[in-house]
Design a protein around this motif. Structure first.
Motif, mmCIF file in Angstrom:
data_model
loop_
_atom_site.group_PDB
_atom_site.id
_atom_site.type_symbol
_atom_site.label_atom_id
_atom_site.label_comp_id
_atom_site.label_asym_id
_atom_site.label_seq_id
_atom_site.Cartn_x
_atom_site.Cartn_y
_atom_site.Cartn_z
ATOM 1 N N ASP A 162 46.622 43.947 56.600
ATOM 2 C CA ASP A 162 47.427 45.075 57.069
ATOM 3 C C ASP A 162 46.618 46.361 56.954
ATOM 4 O OD1 ASP A 162 47.512 45.885 54.364
ATOM 5 O OD2 ASP A 162 49.344 44.739 54.024
ATOM 6 N N GLU A 163 47.224 47.463 57.375
ATOM 7 C CA GLU A 163 46.506 48.734 57.418
ATOM 8 C C GLU A 163 46.128 49.238 56.032
ATOM 9 O OE1 GLU A 163 48.716 51.563 59.633
ATOM 10 O OE2 GLU A 163 48.543 50.494 61.543
ATOM 11 N N ALA A 164 46.829 48.790 54.996
ATOM 12 C CA ALA A 164 46.545 49.237 53.640
ATOM 13 C C ALA A 164 45.423 48.437 52.988
ATOM 14 C CB ALA A 164 47.813 49.131 52.787
ATOM 15 N N ALA A 165 44.895 47.443 53.689
ATOM 16 C CA ALA A 165 43.850 46.589 53.122
ATOM 17 C C ALA A 165 42.574 47.387 52.880
ATOM 18 C CB ALA A 165 43.561 45.428 54.068
ATOM 19 N N PRO A 166 41.855 47.084 51.807
ATOM 20 C CA PRO A 166 40.571 47.774 51.582
ATOM 21 C C PRO A 166 39.573 47.420 52.675
ATOM 22 C CG PRO A 166 40.830 45.933 50.048
ATOM 23 C CD PRO A 166 42.148 46.099 50.750
ATOM 24 N N PRO A 167 38.865 48.391 53.214
ATOM 25 C CA PRO A 167 37.896 48.104 54.284
ATOM 26 C C PRO A 167 36.771 47.188 53.820
ATOM 27 C CG PRO A 167 38.383 50.463 54.142
ATOM 28 C CD PRO A 167 38.965 49.827 52.926
ATOM 29 N N VAL A 168 36.257 46.404 54.752
ATOM 30 C CA VAL A 168 35.076 45.578 54.490
ATOM 31 C C VAL A 168 33.853 46.436 54.788
ATOM 32 C CG1 VAL A 168 33.773 43.524 55.153
ATOM 33 C CG2 VAL A 168 36.289 43.447 55.104
ATOM 34 N N LEU A 169 33.013 46.631 53.779
ATOM 35 C CA LEU A 169 31.791 47.407 53.976
ATOM 36 C C LEU A 169 30.682 46.552 54.579
ATOM 37 C CD1 LEU A 169 31.687 49.561 50.728
ATOM 38 C CD2 LEU A 169 32.413 50.243 53.018
#
Length: 300
Positions: A162-169
């Motif tokens: 979902d939109e609150a997920a931590p981004p994948v760097l």
């Protein structure tokens, strides 16, 4: 680089002044850091001297923000660092706060995983998030990250979408048998359409970022915000993940311990990281800057 293709050592540069940069961009591992992960007193003094004469310093590294403790004691004005090969800009003065994130879309990461499982059986993966790293059971464990979640990459990338997920760097891919450059070439051929793929490790460990994300592209964005042109940048590096940055900068130096591709990309060469190669060049730049100021003052 000479007309015959040879590379000039910083200690063998012409006697004339070096370019007058506004910004110095330096890699860490194998470049600014010695092999024991220390920053020499000579290098600390050189960085401080550069800032004293008005030259901004950027650390530009493949390391995640949480591994920037190696330079935390040496942060003066140079509070911003480009981490994870350009996926994040971090404020080292503000508890390693993320200033900018250029994420790898999870769909693209999954496409890379699928492609590499087919092209290079035996590949294992890790997923670097803004919140930390998670990895597969077969992936070499991260001893600096004992709290990592262990699961197959497909599950790790499918979680928290979902939109609150931590981004994948970035996505990390490891192979126990392939040679490092062989693995890099294979991966770029199989999955280069989905993401940017590079490496900085002496082992067959690849670092996979969003398409177009690199040290160079993020440094270019940071410089544009400051009105700094490529010609006003001096860059240092040693591994393939530095090639684009060294090619972009107006002046660049490959370390004495650098990968052949880095030597080919750089406009000059300095001594090895264990011989304070970055400091060798910065000292020349600072001396030239001081001499120019003194000449200007005496002419006034």
């Amino acid at each position: 680089m000479g007309e015959d293709g040879s590379v000039t050592s910083a200690s063998q540069c012409p006697d004339g002044p070096l370019p007058a940069p506004r910004l110095i961009a330096t890699d860490l591992d194998g470049t600014l850091l010695r092999d024991d992960q220390s920053v020499s007193l000579r290098t600390v003094a050189a960085l401080a001297a550069a800032e004293e004469v008005g030259i901004e310093v950027f650390f530009v590294t493949g390391r995640p923000a949480r591994w920037m403790d190696v330079v935390s004691d040496h942060v003066h004005g140079h509070g911003l660092a480009i981490c994870a090969n350009g996926a994040a800009v971090v404020d080292l003065h503000a508890g390693r706060e993320f200033v900018q994130v250029r994420a790898l879309p999870r769909a693209a990461a999954l496409a890379v995983v699928t492609a590499l499982r087919e092209a290079a059986p035996g590949t294992s993966f890790a997923v670097e998030l803004t919140t930390g790293i998670n990895y597969e059971p077969a992936y070499p464990p991260f001893y600096k990250d004992p709290g990592a979640h262990v699961a197959v990459a497909e599950k790790l990338l499918a979680e928290h979408t979902d939109e609150a997920a931590p981004p994948v760097l970035k996505l990390l891919a490891h192979h126990a048998e392939l040679a490092p450059d062989e693995f890099l070439a294979l991966a770029r051929g199989a999955a280069g359409e989905y993401a940017s793929i590079t490496r900085s490790s002496p082992t067959a460990l690849l670092e996979i970022s969003g398409q177009g994300v690199s040290k160079a592209s993020t440094l270019a964005l940071c410089c544009a915000e400051r009105g700094i042109s490529p010609a006003e940048v001096v860059a240092f590096g040693d591994m393939p993940n530095d090639v684009e940055m060294l090619s972009w900068a107006g002046t660049s130096y490959a370390m004495g311990n650098a990968h052949p591709d880095v030597i080919a990309a750089a406009s000059g060469r300095t001594t090895a990281n264990n011989e304070d190669g970055v400091a060798v060049v910065i000292e020349r730049i600072v001396a030239d800057r001081i001499a120019q100021h003194q000449h200007g003052a005496s002419s006034a």
